[in-house]
Design an enzyme around this catalytic site. Sequence first.
Site, short mmCIF file in Angstrom:
data_model
loop_
_atom_site.label_atom_id
_atom_site.label_comp_id
_atom_site.label_asym_id
_atom_site.label_seq_id
_atom_site.Cartn_x
_atom_site.Cartn_y
_atom_site.Cartn_z
CE LYS A 121 9.33 -3.36 -4.39
NZ LYS A 121 10.27 -3.42 -5.09
CG ASP A 139 12.34 0.22 -2.08
OD1 ASP A 139 12.38 0.59 -0.92
OD2 ASP A 139 12.56 0.80 -3.03
#
Length: 217
Positions: A121, A139
């Site tokens: 991420k 997220d």
Amino acid sequence: MLKQERADHVLQTLDHLYPETPIPLDHRDPFTLLVAVVLSAQCTDKKVNEITPALFAVGGTPETMAAMGQAAIYEIIRPLGLSKQKSKSLANLSRIILDQHDSHVPEDWDALEALPGVGHKTASVVMAQAFGVPAFPVDTHIHRLAQRWGLASGKNVVDTEKSLKKLFPRDHWNRLHLQIIFYGREFCTARGCDGTVCEMCRSLYPKRKKPVQLKKP
């Protein structure tokens, strides 16, 4: 609506709501963005932005951050969650960037993800926002909304990322992931909407009566 029709509606609505997509984390270059994203794990962007000016004043480059060392970094970032681990990661990744990448944040997926404290991420955010490479960082906001909007199963963040990449045009990924985050923070919050409250949820599922049972990342 079919899934692709829902995706098209989301894209059109968010483009209207958020024509501008400023990056929430304050930074001035790829390195300070990388540092800010590492610090943002389990912290709000607002809290990170309160801490980074002092950190960047003395450690705004790989050279100066590496020279600070873990203890000095920790003293500045200690109000943030996981500060001990983050200070270690920042000290080590700064040294690696300095020694192995000629003081430049690598513009390469494998090299980024090999840095301490940098997962997929974080690498996705840096590739998208620092280098303009199409990516779709997922997220908690995006994982939550993708389920409420019927765009992903919620099995895990990897599955969510794959699903969203299939549904949306590649040239919209970098902008759209921020737009979804903005909407999730403003309207479709974790506690303020259960899949039946916000305008997007109601427009996508006008007949939905029961709350959506979310799967956590």
